[in-house]
Scaffold this motif. Structure first.
Motif, PDB file in Angstrom:
ATOM      1  N   PRO A 168       0.821  -1.224   0.000  1.00 43.25           N
ATOM      2  CA  PRO A 168       0.000   0.000   0.000  1.00 43.25           C
ATOM      3  C   PRO A 168       0.846   1.261   0.000  1.00 43.25           C
ATOM      4  O   PRO A 168       1.909   1.314   0.615  1.00 43.25           O
ATOM      5  CB  PRO A 168      -0.808  -0.126   1.302  1.00 43.25           C
ATOM      6  N   ILE A 169       0.347   2.270  -0.690  1.00 42.75           N
ATOM      7  CA  ILE A 169       0.985   3.590  -0.689  1.00 42.75           C
ATOM      8  C   ILE A 169       0.380   4.429   0.428  1.00 42.75           C
ATOM      9  O   ILE A 169      -0.842   4.525   0.547  1.00 42.75           O
ATOM     10  CB  ILE A 169       0.772   4.299  -2.035  1.00 42.75           C
ATOM     11  N   LEU A 170       1.225   5.020   1.243  1.00 40.07           N
ATOM     12  CA  LEU A 170       0.775   5.973   2.256  1.00 40.07           C
ATOM     13  C   LEU A 170       1.420   7.321   1.955  1.00 40.07           C
ATOM     14  O   LEU A 170       2.634   7.390   1.725  1.00 40.07           O
ATOM     15  CB  LEU A 170       1.156   5.502   3.660  1.00 40.07           C
ATOM     16  N   PRO A 171       0.649   8.397   1.953  1.00 39.68           N
ATOM     17  CA  PRO A 171       1.196   9.706   1.604  1.00 39.68           C
ATOM     18  C   PRO A 171       2.076  10.255   2.724  1.00 39.68           C
ATOM     19  O   PRO A 171       1.906   9.915   3.899  1.00 39.68           O
ATOM     20  CB  PRO A 171      -0.056  10.574   1.420  1.00 39.68           C
ATOM     21  N   ASP A 172       3.003  11.100   2.364  1.00 41.93           N
ATOM     22  CA  ASP A 172       3.882  11.744   3.343  1.00 41.93           C
ATOM     23  C   ASP A 172       3.202  13.023   3.835  1.00 41.93           C
ATOM     24  O   ASP A 172       3.451  14.114   3.352  1.00 41.93           O
ATOM     25  CB  ASP A 172       5.227  12.053   2.696  1.00 41.93           C
ATOM     26  N   ILE A 173       2.302  12.849   4.800  1.00 42.51           N
ATOM     27  CA  ILE A 173       1.565  13.980   5.354  1.00 42.51           C
ATOM     28  C   ILE A 173       1.631  13.923   6.879  1.00 42.51           C
ATOM     29  O   ILE A 173       1.859  12.852   7.459  1.00 42.51           O
ATOM     30  CB  ILE A 173       0.086  13.977   4.903  1.00 42.51           C
ATOM     31  N   PRO A 174       1.429  15.042   7.557  1.00 40.89           N
ATOM     32  CA  PRO A 174       1.447  15.050   9.024  1.00 40.89           C
ATOM     33  C   PRO A 174       0.406  14.098   9.601  1.00 40.89           C
ATOM     34  O   PRO A 174      -0.729  14.041   9.125  1.00 40.89           O
ATOM     35  CB  PRO A 174       1.106  16.504   9.375  1.00 40.89           C
ATOM     36  N   GLY A 175       0.811  13.324  10.608  1.00 36.83           N
ATOM     37  CA  GLY A 175      -0.108  12.455  11.316  1.00 36.83           C
ATOM     38  C   GLY A 175      -0.317  11.085  10.694  1.00 36.83           C
ATOM     39  O   GLY A 175      -1.097  10.290  11.218  1.00 36.83           O
ATOM     40  N   ASP A 177       1.330   8.518  10.840  1.00 35.03           N
ATOM     41  CA  ASP A 177       1.711   7.414  11.717  1.00 35.03           C
ATOM     42  C   ASP A 177       0.716   7.192  12.857  1.00 35.03           C
ATOM     43  O   ASP A 177       0.966   6.398  13.768  1.00 35.03           O
ATOM     44  CB  ASP A 177       3.110   7.651  12.292  1.00 35.03           C
ATOM     45  N   SER A 178      -0.432   7.832  12.798  1.00 33.88           N
ATOM     46  CA  SER A 178      -1.458   7.642  13.825  1.00 33.88           C
ATOM     47  C   SER A 178      -1.913   6.180  13.878  1.00 33.88           C
ATOM     48  O   SER A 178      -2.020   5.515  12.845  1.00 33.88           O
ATOM     49  CB  SER A 178      -2.671   8.533  13.525  1.00 33.88           C
TER      50      SER A 178
END
Length: 484
Positions: A168-175, A177-178
């Protein structure tokens, strides 16, 4: 843990991987190289237990080749589809349709998948495949180093198949890693049914999970970055699909660019922009379903000189050869369509090239697709505009045949099973009597689309498919209704 062969077991004093390391005398492992390191050779080395890899491995082992298959985790015996994708998610989707509660569905899923995982390992063993648990990294054009603990194993092979799949792709955005941020894998093992769920991404994975969780009783919102929902489909199909998703209580918001995630006391807040205004939405969880990328991290492709594309996939030709002699890439990792059945066809292409006449290639493959909403939406060939352009370029006419499923009296099965929603659409070359494209958004479409694929691949006239006698009541009667 290494499981190599079926003869006498050697126990080593130092642990490897999860449970320790087994070496079997029959596997021909050289234990006298250097401390904590062993080496062996193979005719065929497969990296990854995916559809193409495991099928090639078993085929060549049965032909008498010495085959080693390296899999990073015993939990993935059988590949992505078996363990975390197609099979488990469809199991839970059907459970949700039948009214099974989410926690019970998770238990059902886990028991079923554990059985399939074990069966896949046994099939490989029975075929004579040597299965090694560990992480493989190239050290040269014909060798890899397998690690997973204090010991290491060097494998040198004549033919190497890379079949590591995608992730899966996860975007590099704040939060991001929640703990309340989930992906398509972790969404299958939540502690309880989420009261609300924001799904980022309106593609096939997002729509499937939206359907599933809505049927489990979750309030679902899809945040879709595109200006229009369902751009992969013709407008009339997309509108029909959107209407039905909204009827299930699913909210769809377009032009939504997610910019951040922030934990609350008992929820997560998702921030997004529509270009002019910043918005936020609270939910129990947020599922990112914005696509998958080839799983190549840590493979050491540069050590072997293997080329990749600008999107990070392993570059291959029509025979699925990499630029390095003897090394092939199959399935999601080569950047092709991310479907297990395409990976299965990839195995046939590689077998053809490496061990036969090389006549089978990837060029011109006609690939059906299914998005597992309820009912499922299946497509093949060209959409309406492309089909019309294609026909006109040849001096032909493209005829569109479209009906709502509820308005097809000759096709009662959808009404019998209580799912009369959907539409059927065919685009026919009038002069050639050929199907140029089809969309079947109805009960059993994942089966029906395959008959359309057979017709298109073999140039069977549309009218022949339409004039065929089908059982009653069956979904195949849609062909009588639209193609006769």
């Amino acid at each position: 843990m290494y499981r190599l062969g079926v003869a006498r077991i050697f126990w080593l004093t130092k642990p490897f991987g999860f449970l320790g390391r087994f070496f079997f005398e029959k596997a021909g492992i050289d234990m006298n190289t250097i401390d904590n390191q062993a080496s062996t050779t193979a005719d065929v080395l497969v990296i990854g237990f995916g559809k193409a890899g495991k099928t090639i491995a078993m085929n060549r082992a049965e032909q008498g080749d010495r085959v080693i298959l390296v899999e990073q985790s015993p939990k993935m015996y059988g590949g992505t589809c078996i363990n975390i994708a197609c099979i488990p998610t469809k199991t839970m989707l059907v459970d949700s349709e039948r009214g099974v509660k989410y926690p019970d569905s998770v238990e059902h899923r886990d028991n079923f998948i554990a059985t399939l995982n074990k069966v896949n390992k046994q099939l490989a063993d029975d075929a004579g495949v040597i299965v090694v648990d560990g992480h493989a990294e190239f050290t040269g054009t014909d060798s890899v180093l397998v690690t997973g603990g204090q010991e290491e194993l060097t494998i040198t092979a004549t033919t190497i198949i890379i079949n590591t799949g995608s992730e899966p792709i996860l975007p590099d955005i704040p939060g991001i890693d929640s703990s309340r941020v989930i992906d398509s894998t972790s969404a299958q093992h939540l502690e309880e049914t989420p009261e609300s769920l924001v799904i980022v991404g309106g593609g096939p994975i997002g729509m499937e999970f939206a359907t599933m969780f809505a049927q489990f009783g979750t309030k679902v919102t899809i945040l879709d970055r595109g200006a229009q929902f369902g751009t992969a489909f013709d407008d009339d199909i997309a509108q029909a699909l959107k209407k039905d998703l909204e009827a299930k209580g699913i909210t769809i918001i377009n032009n939504a660019d997610v910019t951040g995630v922030e934990d609350g006391a008992n929820s997560v807040s998702v921030r997004y922009s529509d270009g002019d205004t910043e918005h936020s939405m609270d939910a129990t969880n947020v599922l990112f379903a914005i696509g998958r990328k080839p799983a190549t991290d840590g493979l050491g492709l540069e050590a072997a000189g293997i080329n990749t594309t600008s999107r990070g996939a392993i570059a291959v030709d029509e025979h699925l050869r990499t630029n390095v002699e003897g090394i092939y890439a199959a399935g999601d990792v080569n950047g092709g369509p991310q479907f297990t059945y395409v990976s299965y066809d990839d195995h046939r292409v590689i077998l053809s090239d490496r061990w036969s006449d090389g006549s089978r290639v990837t060029t011109g493959r006609l690939i059906p697709t299914t998005t597992f909403t309820n009912p499922p939406l299946s497509t093949i060939g060209m959409g309406e505009e492309d089909a019309k352009t294609n026909a006109a370029s040849r001096g032909h006419t493209a005829e569109v045949r479209f009906k709502e499923i509820a308005d097809i009296p000759i096709m009662p099965r959808p009404k019998i099973v209580g799912t009369p929603e959907g539409v059927a659409k065919f685009i026919i070359d009038v002069e050639d009597d050929q199907i140029l494209g089809a969309t079947l958004y109805c009960v059993d479409s994942q089966e029906l689309i395959n008959l359309a694929a057979v017709a298109m691949s073999n140039k069977i006239p549309a009218s022949v498919i339409g004039d065929t006698i089908y059982t009653h009541p069956s979904s195949t009667e849609v062909f009588n209704a639209l193609l006769a």
